[in-house]
Every structure is written in structure tokens, then in C-alpha cells.
Design a protein around this motif. Structure first.
Motif, mmCIF file in Angstrom:
data_model
loop_
_atom_site.group_PDB
_atom_site.id
_atom_site.type_symbol
_atom_site.label_atom_id
_atom_site.label_comp_id
_atom_site.label_asym_id
_atom_site.label_seq_id
_atom_site.Cartn_x
_atom_site.Cartn_y
_atom_site.Cartn_z
ATOM 1 N N GLY A 128 0.845 -1.193 0.000
ATOM 2 C CA GLY A 128 0.000 0.000 0.000
ATOM 3 C C GLY A 128 0.875 1.235 0.000
ATOM 4 N N MET A 129 0.437 2.247 0.726
ATOM 5 C CA MET A 129 1.107 3.541 0.668
ATOM 6 C C MET A 129 2.572 3.468 1.117
ATOM 7 N N ILE A 130 2.815 3.005 2.355
ATOM 8 C CA ILE A 130 4.210 3.025 2.843
ATOM 9 C C ILE A 130 5.022 1.899 2.197
ATOM 10 N N ASP A 151 0.395 -9.050 -1.611
ATOM 11 C CA ASP A 151 -0.633 -8.192 -0.998
ATOM 12 C C ASP A 151 -1.945 -8.976 -1.024
ATOM 13 N N VAL A 152 -2.789 -8.763 -0.018
ATOM 14 C CA VAL A 152 -4.107 -9.435 -0.066
ATOM 15 C C VAL A 152 -4.911 -8.956 -1.262
ATOM 16 N N ARG A 170 -3.399 -5.058 -6.777
ATOM 17 C CA ARG A 170 -2.431 -4.050 -6.338
ATOM 18 C C ARG A 170 -1.014 -4.619 -6.381
ATOM 19 N N TRP A 207 -1.316 -4.166 7.021
ATOM 20 C CA TRP A 207 -2.059 -3.537 8.117
ATOM 21 C C TRP A 207 -1.587 -4.070 9.463
ATOM 22 N N HIS A 229 0.594 -7.913 11.359
ATOM 23 C CA HIS A 229 2.048 -7.907 11.559
ATOM 24 C C HIS A 229 2.540 -9.115 12.361
ATOM 25 N N TYR A 285 3.243 -12.322 10.370
ATOM 26 C CA TYR A 285 4.388 -12.288 9.459
ATOM 27 C C TYR A 285 5.710 -12.177 10.209
ATOM 28 N N GLU A 332 7.056 -2.397 9.925
ATOM 29 C CA GLU A 332 6.543 -1.054 10.206
ATOM 30 C C GLU A 332 5.780 -1.074 11.520
ATOM 31 N N LYS A 333 5.696 0.070 12.183
ATOM 32 C CA LYS A 333 4.927 0.108 13.422
ATOM 33 C C LYS A 333 3.462 -0.133 13.092
ATOM 34 N N GLY A 356 9.846 -0.069 12.733
ATOM 35 C CA GLY A 356 9.995 1.175 11.975
ATOM 36 C C GLY A 356 9.679 2.465 12.705
ATOM 37 N N TYR A 400 13.530 8.120 6.928
ATOM 38 C CA TYR A 400 13.143 6.810 6.371
ATOM 39 C C TYR A 400 14.295 6.220 5.555
HETATM 40 N N1 LIG Z 1 6.547 4.655 10.422
HETATM 41 C C1 LIG Z 1 5.632 5.443 9.911
HETATM 42 O O1 LIG Z 1 5.734 6.651 9.991
HETATM 43 C C2 LIG Z 1 4.465 4.865 9.162
HETATM 44 C C3 LIG Z 1 3.819 5.647 8.198
HETATM 45 C C4 LIG Z 1 2.747 5.087 7.501
HETATM 46 C C5 LIG Z 1 2.323 3.807 7.776
HETATM 47 N N2 LIG Z 1 2.969 3.080 8.750
HETATM 48 C C6 LIG Z 1 2.499 1.721 9.085
HETATM 49 O O2 LIG Z 1 2.653 0.892 7.925
HETATM 50 C C7 LIG Z 1 1.581 -0.038 7.847
HETATM 51 C C8 LIG Z 1 0.879 0.119 6.505
HETATM 52 O O3 LIG Z 1 0.330 1.410 6.407
HETATM 53 P P1 LIG Z 1 -0.145 2.041 5.006
HETATM 54 O O4 LIG Z 1 -0.467 3.437 5.297
HETATM 55 O O5 LIG Z 1 0.824 1.724 3.933
HETATM 56 O O6 LIG Z 1 -1.507 1.240 4.754
HETATM 57 P P2 LIG Z 1 -2.186 0.904 3.361
HETATM 58 O O7 LIG Z 1 -3.595 0.528 3.682
HETATM 59 O O8 LIG Z 1 -1.942 1.980 2.363
HETATM 60 O O9 LIG Z 1 -1.386 -0.385 2.853
HETATM 61 C C9 LIG Z 1 -1.440 -1.615 3.503
HETATM 62 C C10 LIG Z 1 -1.391 -2.707 2.446
HETATM 63 O O10 LIG Z 1 -1.340 -3.973 3.100
HETATM 64 C C11 LIG Z 1 -2.200 -4.863 2.405
HETATM 65 N N3 LIG Z 1 -2.544 -5.938 3.306
HETATM 66 C C12 LIG Z 1 -3.436 -5.911 4.342
HETATM 67 N N4 LIG Z 1 -3.476 -7.097 4.951
HETATM 68 C C13 LIG Z 1 -2.575 -7.892 4.327
HETATM 69 C C14 LIG Z 1 -2.142 -9.208 4.529
HETATM 70 N N5 LIG Z 1 -2.664 -9.999 5.490
HETATM 71 N N6 LIG Z 1 -1.161 -9.697 3.713
HETATM 72 C C15 LIG Z 1 -0.652 -8.928 2.731
HETATM 73 N N7 LIG Z 1 -1.026 -7.655 2.511
HETATM 74 C C16 LIG Z 1 -1.976 -7.145 3.288
HETATM 75 C C17 LIG Z 1 -3.365 -3.990 1.948
HETATM 76 O O11 LIG Z 1 -4.096 -4.583 0.884
HETATM 77 C C18 LIG Z 1 -2.632 -2.722 1.535
HETATM 78 O O12 LIG Z 1 -2.218 -2.757 0.189
HETATM 79 C C19 LIG Z 1 0.667 0.244 9.058
HETATM 80 O O13 LIG Z 1 0.997 -0.631 10.096
HETATM 81 C C20 LIG Z 1 1.026 1.677 9.432
HETATM 82 O O14 LIG Z 1 0.838 1.967 10.810
HETATM 83 C C21 LIG Z 1 4.035 3.575 9.422
#
Ligand SMILES: NC(=O)c1ccc[n+]([C@@H]2O[C@H](COP(=O)([O-])OP(=O)(O)OC[C@H]3O[C@@H](n4cnc5c(N)ncnc54)[C@H](O)[C@@H]3O)[C@@H](O)[C@H]2O)c1
Length: 340
Positions: free
Chosen positions: A11-13, A35-36, A40, A74, A78, A81, A95-96, A123, A279
Motif C-alpha cells: 500500500g502507501m508506505i 498483498d491481499v 495491487r 495492516w 504484523h 508475518y 513497520e509500526k 519502523g 526513512y
Molecule cells: N513509520 C511510519 O511513519 C508509518 C507511516 C505510515 C504507515 N505506517 C504503518 O505501515 C503499515 C501500513 O500502512 P499504510 O499506510 O501503507 O496502509 P495501506 O492501507 O496503504 O497499505 C497496507 C497494504 O497492506 C495490504 N494488506 C493488508 N493485509 C494484508 C495481509 N494480510 N497480507 C498482505 N497484505 C496485506 C493492503 O491490501 C494494503 O495494500 C501500518 O501498520 C502503518 O501503521 C508507518
């Protein structure tokens, strides 16, 4: 050696980390993703030459071509995994949060302890921010004397409608909950949460701003302001008051403009801009440690502590009471009080 990384959750991060692993950092390549959301995963893989798409995180971890695992799915996923990574004997950057409950974090501490050496890094990237590192060095310098108080502010310009008051603690203030432990080399022993008048720009369901008051085991007091509709930008502040002086994060490096009888500079628009170098440094440090066969950065114990302290703050938010926080026994693998 080039470290071959598999990324779980793109996803995003996850995508941002893939960008830095493939375009910014040295000694590393991304060889697998999952990814689930398979569409994506396929989409992201299309932009990374030679990468393999796995159906599940477990398959990716078991892939012999994957040396080390990056968990960016998500939070509630965590634990599974990280435990699978430890079982496979592979380094894991998670990641946290490390996991979303105290019990789940404990299972990770137990598994890593049973393995016998560190495999997990969490993280908390602020520990790699140049300004925070300079602040820690100033606090550690005998010139200032013992730290007594820390004033923190975590301000966001705005948040989406789905953002909740619990997220203000779990996703926003959690970075302060980690960084003050690291800055002071001390654990959090109690928390209170105060609620001033609500910002009229905030959604009706939101406590905004809120103030977290933390007591450390060593006797320091910490206040953390969380404002998530402040409008003007993303602003992170931290000042440590010690016996013989103070040390504070300076305003960001940049340009001060003087014009029209005024002076000023830019405020970052969001956390990505503010912490982009942190980062980069964080993940390069992880890659270098994996290459060297060692471990570095925030430990599973740090991830556990952040989750337990956040739980205490959530209880304090719900009850309005002072909530004592006890981390319990620290496994011998995590000997240093608070790691660098
Ligand atoms: N350190 C930081 O500053 C920081 C910043 C942003 C996000 N994060 C952490 O990173 C993690 C992800 O955040 P995000 O914003 O990228 O979320 P997001 O929703 O954009 O991305 C998460 C991705 O994980 C996938 N996913 C969910 N469950 C799954 C599974 N069981 N197996 C495989 N893939 C799976 C989703 O489909 C999605 O593509 C969170 O834990 C968030 O707290 C940390």
C-alpha cells in the motif's frame, strides 16, 4: 552482497519503501512482493523489474530467493508475518506497530528470544532523523544535567473522516511514545490524557486537540500535544528541559525569507516531507546490518513498549484517570534500557 528483500503489503508506505529500496539505497534489491489485494500486488510488481508476486505472505517468507522481509501490511497482520519471519530465521523489518496487542507483542519477544539473537527491527524512523539525533546528543551531554521535563507537539494540518481519537494515540502520538523513551533512556510508568475545548474544525467524534501527560520511571514529566486539524502544516516540536539548560528541535533546515517587513520559512506539508531522510537512513541502516549479519535499530522490545504505553494512554483517554503502566519482565535478549 546484495540483500534480496520481499515486501508484504504494498500500500502507501510499502510502495514508498520499495521506491527507496530500488532507487535511493545501496546494497539491496526487491525480489518479491505480495498483498491481499492481488491486483495491487501485480500493479506494483509491474514497476519493479524481475520481481516475483507471491499469493501469500507465508509463501514470500518461505521463498529461498528472499533474504530479508519487509512487513508493511495492516497492523493486525504484523504478528503473523513477524513470527513466520523469525521461524524462517530471516531478518524482518516491521513497520509500526510491531503488533496491536500486548499479548501478541509478547509472543514475538518470546519467539525471538527462543531463536537466540535479534532478527526484528521496528519502523520508528524518528530515531534516524538528524534533528532528533542532535537533540539526543545534547540531552546526553553532561552540560545540561539531568532531564526533568519534555514538551512535545505533534500537529497535522488535517485528517480524513475515518480518523478516530484512538488513532490520535495509536497512529500519531505513538511516535512520541517511542521517541521520549529513546531520548531519555527511560521507560514510561504512567499516563493521563487531558481534553481541552474541541477545535471547531474537527469532526464531532474527535477529541482534538488532546494532551498526553506521561511520567517516566526515572521521574521526568512529558507532555504531548496532539492537534490534527491545525491547518498551517505538519509541525513536530520537542523541547527537553534539564537541570542546567534546555535543548529543542530547531525549525527545519531551509530558507528564511525576509520581505515586506516580515521574515519566515516553510512548514512541511506532511510527515513524508518532514521525515523523508529519516526513512532513507533507517532502511539503509537495516540493509547494512542484514549485510553484516547483525541487527540494529528499534527492537521488538521497543515495539512492545510502544504498544503497551499506547494501551495505557487509550485507557486514560477513556477513563480520564491516571493509568499506571508496567512493562513487566524484559527478556535478556533486550539488555540495553532503550536502544539506539
Ligand atoms: N513509520 C511510519 O511513519 C508509518 C507511516 C505510515 C504507515 N505506517 C504503518 O505501515 C503499515 C501500513 O500502512 P499504510 O499506510 O501503507 O496502509 P495501506 O492501507 O496503504 O497499505 C497496507 C497494504 O497492506 C495490504 N494488506 C493488508 N493485509 C494484508 C495481509 N494480510 N497480507 C498482505 N497484505 C496485506 C493492503 O491490501 C494494503 O495494500 C501500518 O501498520 C502503518 O501503521 C508507518
Amino acid at each position: 552482497m546484495t540483500v534480496r528483500v520481499g515486501v508484504i503489503g504494498v500500500g502507501m508506505i510499502g510502495q514508498d519503501h520499495i521506491r527507496r529500496l530500488t532507487r535511493v539505497l545501496a546494497g539491496v534489491e526487491v525480489v518479491a512482493v505480495t498483498d491481499v489485494d492481488p491486483a495491487r500486488a501485480a500493479d506494483v510488481a509491474a514497476g519493479v523489474p524481475g520481481v516475483k508476486v507471491h499469493g501469500t505472505g507465508k509463501d514470500l517468507i518461505d521463498d529461498g530467493a528472499v533474504d530479508a522481509v519487509l512487513v508493511t501490511s495492516w497492523g493486525p497482520t504484523h504478528e503473523e508475518y513477524v513470527l513466520a519471519g523469525i521461524a524462517a530465521g530471516k531478518p524482518v523489518f516491521c513497520e509500526k506497530p510491531l503488533a496491536t496487542t500486548r499479548a501478541a507483542c509478547r509472543r514475538i519477544l518470546d519467539a525471538e528470544s527462543a531463536f537466540g539473537r535479534r532478527l526484528v527491527m521496528v519502523g520508528f524512523m524518528r530515531r534516524y532523523d538528524a534533528s532528533y539525533r542532535a537533540l539526543k546528543a545534547a540531552v546526553a551531554d553532561d552540560v545540561l544535567g539531568a532531564p526533568l521535563l519534555v514538551h512535545c507537539a505533534h500537529r497535522n494540518p488535517s485528517v480524513p473522516d475515518i480518523y478516530s481519537s484512538d488513532m490520535a494515540i495509536n497512529d500519531t502520538a505513538v511516535h512520541e511514545l517511542d521517541i521520549v523513551r529513546w531520548l531519555l533512556d527511560d521507560e514510561i510508568a504512567a499516563a493521563r490524557v487531558l481534553q481541552p475545548r474541541r477545535n471547531s474544525r474537527a469532526a464531532a467524534h474527535l477529541v482534538d486537540p488532546l494532551v498526553i501527560l506521561l511520567e517516566t520511571a526515572g521521574g521526568a514529566l512529558v507532555d504531548v500535544e496532539v492537534s490534527v486539524n491545525i491547518g498551517y502544516g505538519y509541525d513536530i516540536r520537542c523541547e527537553v528541559v534539564a537541570e542546567g539548560g534546555t535543548a529543542a528541535l530547531a525549525d527545519n533546515p531551509g530558507v528564511i525569507v525576509r520581505s515586506g517587513g516580515r521574515w519566515g520559512g516553510a512548514v512541511p506539508v506532511d510527515w513524508r516531507e518532514r521525515f523523508i531522510r529519516a526513512y532513507d537512513s533507517e532502511l539503509q541502516d537495516w540493509v547494512d546490518a542484514v549485510t553484516a549479519g547483525s541487527a540494529t535499530g528499534p527492537t521488538a522490545w521497543d515495539g512492545y513498549a510502544a504498544t503497551v504505553v499506547a494501551d495505557g494512554c487509550l485507557e486514560a483517554l477513556r477513563t480520564g484517570e491516571r493509568v499506571p503502566i508496567s512493562l513487566g519482565d524484559r527478556p535478556s535478549l533486550y539488555t540495553r534500557a532503550v536502544t539506539s
